[in-house]
Design a protein around this motif. Structure first.
Motif, short mmCIF file in Angstrom:
data_model
loop_
_atom_site.label_atom_id
_atom_site.label_comp_id
_atom_site.label_asym_id
_atom_site.label_seq_id
_atom_site.Cartn_x
_atom_site.Cartn_y
_atom_site.Cartn_z
N ARG A 1 4.20 -5.35 5.58
CA ARG A 1 4.82 -4.81 6.79
C ARG A 1 6.35 -4.81 6.65
O ARG A 1 6.87 -5.02 5.56
CB ARG A 1 4.35 -5.58 8.03
CG ARG A 1 4.77 -7.04 8.06
CD ARG A 1 4.04 -7.81 9.14
NE ARG A 1 4.32 -7.30 10.47
CZ ARG A 1 5.28 -7.75 11.25
NH1 ARG A 1 6.08 -8.72 10.81
NH2 ARG A 1 5.44 -7.26 12.45
N ILE B 1 -1.38 -13.25 5.11
CA ILE B 1 -1.95 -12.59 6.30
C ILE B 1 -1.69 -13.43 7.54
O ILE B 1 -1.27 -12.93 8.59
CB ILE B 1 -3.47 -12.37 6.10
CG1 ILE B 1 -3.72 -11.43 4.91
CG2 ILE B 1 -4.10 -11.79 7.36
CD1 ILE B 1 -5.18 -11.30 4.54
N THR B 2 -1.93 -14.73 7.40
CA THR B 2 -1.76 -15.64 8.53
C THR B 2 -0.32 -15.63 9.06
O THR B 2 -0.08 -15.65 10.27
CB THR B 2 -2.16 -17.07 8.13
OG1 THR B 2 -3.50 -17.07 7.65
CG2 THR B 2 -2.05 -18.02 9.31
N THR B 3 0.63 -15.58 8.16
CA THR B 3 2.06 -15.58 8.53
C THR B 3 2.57 -14.18 8.88
O THR B 3 3.78 -14.00 9.09
CB THR B 3 2.91 -16.15 7.39
OG1 THR B 3 2.68 -15.39 6.21
CG2 THR B 3 2.55 -17.61 7.14
N LYS B 4 1.64 -13.20 8.89
CA LYS B 4 1.93 -11.82 9.30
C LYS B 4 2.92 -11.11 8.38
O LYS B 4 3.60 -10.15 8.77
CB LYS B 4 2.44 -11.78 10.74
CG LYS B 4 1.43 -12.32 11.75
CD LYS B 4 1.85 -12.07 13.17
CE LYS B 4 0.86 -12.66 14.15
NZ LYS B 4 -0.51 -12.13 13.98
N GLU C 1 -0.02 -6.95 7.03
CA GLU C 1 -0.62 -6.44 8.28
C GLU C 1 -1.75 -5.49 7.93
O GLU C 1 -1.65 -4.72 6.95
CB GLU C 1 0.44 -5.75 9.12
CG GLU C 1 -0.08 -5.37 10.50
CD GLU C 1 1.05 -4.92 11.43
OE1 GLU C 1 0.99 -3.78 11.90
OE2 GLU C 1 2.00 -5.72 11.62
N ARG C 2 -2.80 -5.56 8.68
CA ARG C 2 -3.96 -4.69 8.43
C ARG C 2 -3.63 -3.25 8.78
O ARG C 2 -3.08 -2.95 9.84
CB ARG C 2 -5.17 -5.17 9.21
CG ARG C 2 -6.46 -4.42 8.82
CD ARG C 2 -7.67 -5.11 9.38
NE ARG C 2 -8.88 -4.37 9.03
CZ ARG C 2 -10.12 -4.76 9.36
NH1 ARG C 2 -10.28 -5.90 10.01
NH2 ARG C 2 -11.15 -4.03 9.00
#
Length: 471
Positions: A401, A463-466, A469-470
């Motif tokens: 992202r 992913i957890t820390t963003k 992003e999906r």
């Protein structure tokens, strides 16, 4: 057929698929045989078929125990020496029904009790037949002479797909009996209608018309189904269906299950496709010299038609580059719960997409990290993310992202595959057809230890820390 193999005839390969598959009866000129289950076929003589879509369709119907698809064994040439090993190549069969009838004296008995003898003809296999040696006629007053023995043309079948010999002793004696007398089959009229066909016991004199084996009378005079699968040498427990008399050669006795799939070549050139189709033969070779030996073996066996048209050097080049693809496929096929893949770009990789689709079908959670396209602020012209979302709707596809100033212009350049935190593949290869088939790439496959586990945890942390992003 009795002690050793004997050729008994020939059918077209298409007939094995549509008419005479495993469990089907083949009515030959002098014999009736049943096609044995493919567990009896010579696997090494059955060429593998690499068609993932069709295999998936078959597994969906029959179950995951299906290992693969193969071509029935067949002779490579029509001019085969009659007593050579190649003359014995073919689909295994066994005489069925077991009961034979002497055309001269009417003797009715199982072929394996020793009253009939096989006479093979290696030069004209279709003439192979059973004979009643030294037959003296029904009254025993004729000169001893061999007489042909033909299959007894009545069988038992039920709606559950079971097939069995007709219970001749049970039928003629109207149920279970201690009498073990010799049986004879004869005709009493000009026509061959069932009321004119009789079976008789020489010992006790009991006789019965075959008309009593059909219709309402048949239900009363025949035993319950035994659940027999003669082509598998197996009996099912508690069938529960009423067995019915059927005529040998009935067209409704066997039907194939047909499945179809669209076949799309996985490689763009003939040599790559050949190596792909015959990868089982090449996966362990380590040099051009070994490839040369494999090609010579395949040419003799005819197992991979066309491979001998290419040089060992050309084949080895393809094999060497395919090692990257096979390592990645190994990681995908090993995954049971989770699989994480990262690549800069992804396109033109049909074999990888097929393996990922199969993984989703067996319940594996697929996650992918790809570089965004130019149109979406990334650094690659191909919209790999959009393509993957369409090709694998259930997969979780991520992108990097909004980047901070420190990482402005950064790209997803890692090429990593991790399965269940226990197996990982680190490679220089992108997820493209060129990387899998043509480029000189390098990689390392790591099984067990901390690296696969920590690598998966790191990707999950992104992913957890963003940071990811999906899409």
């Amino acid at each position: 057929m009795t002690r050793d193999k004997s050729p008994v005839g020939a059918v077209r390969p298409s007939q094995i698929l549509w008419t005479y598959g495993p469990g089907a009866l083949i009515d030959l000129p002098s014999l009736s045989v049943i096609t044995m289950g493919n567990d009896r076929w010579e696997k090494d003589r059955c060429i593998p078929i690499e068609e993932a879509r069709l295999l998936a369709a078959v597994r969906n119907v029959l179950g995951p125990q299906v290992e693969g698809l193969r071509v029935p064994p067949f002779q490579q040439s029509e001019e085969v020496e009659a007593f050579s090993a190649e003359a014995l190549i073919g689909v295994p069969v066994r005489p069925f029904p077991r009961w034979l009838r002497c055309v001269k004296c009417g003797l009715l008995s199982e072929y394996d009790l020793g009253l009939f003898k096989i006479k093979e003809d290696r030069f004209r296999p279709e003439n192979t037949r059973f004979v009643h040696e030294g037959c003296k006629g029904s009254k025993g007053n004729l000169p001893a002479k061999d007489a042909d023995a033909v299959p007894a043309r009545f069988l038992m079948a039920c709606r559950n797909g079971h097939l069995d010999d007709f219970p001749w002793h049970y039928f003629v004696h109207s149920g279970p009996s201690d009498c073990k007398g010799t049986l004879r089959f004869f005709e009493s009229g000009a026509s061959l209608q069932t009321e004119n066909l009789w079976v008789k016991c020489d010992e006790c004199g009991a006789s019965r018309s075959m008309a009593h084996a059909f219709g309402k009378a048949g239900k009363e005079n025949l035993p319950q189904c035994r659940g027999r699968h003669p082509h598998l040498d197996r009996y099912d427990d508690d069938c529960g269906e009423q067995a019915r008399a059927v005529l040998l050669g009935a067209t409704n006795s066997w039907f194939p299950i047909t499945l179809s799939a669209l076949a799309i070549p996985l490689s763009r050139d003939p040599i790559s496709q050949l190596v792909q189709d015959g990868w089982d033969y090449f996966e362990d070779v380590e040099s051009e010299a070994e490839v040369s030996l494999v090609i010579k073996t395949l040419k003799k066996s005819g197992a991979l038609p066309g491979i001998d048209k290419h040089t060992a050097s050309a084949v080895w080049n393809v094999v060497a580059t395919r090692k990257t693809e096979q390592a990645l496929l190994q990681v995908i096929k090993t995954a049971k719960k989770k699989f994480f893949l990262t690549s800069f770009v992804a396109y033109d990789v049909a074999s990888i997409l097929t393996a990922l689709a199969e993984a989703t079908e067996r319940g594996v959670e697929i996650s992918m990290l790809l570089e965004s396209s130019d149109a979406h602020g990334g650094g690659v012209s191909v919209d790999a993310i959009g393509h993957m979302k369409k090709a694998l709707p259930s997969a979780k596809v991520f992108y990097w992202r909004e980047k901070t100033d420190a990482f402005f212009g950064g790209k997803v350049h890692a090429k990593v595959a991790v399965a269940d935190e226990v197996l990982c593949f680190l490679s220089s290869a992108n997820l493209t057809g060129h990387a899998m088939e043509k480029n000189m790439e390098a990689g390392v496959l790591i099984r067990g230890g901390d690296i696969p586990r920590k690598l998966h945890q790191h990707l999950e942390a992104l992913i957890t820390t963003k940071i990811l992003e999906r899409a």
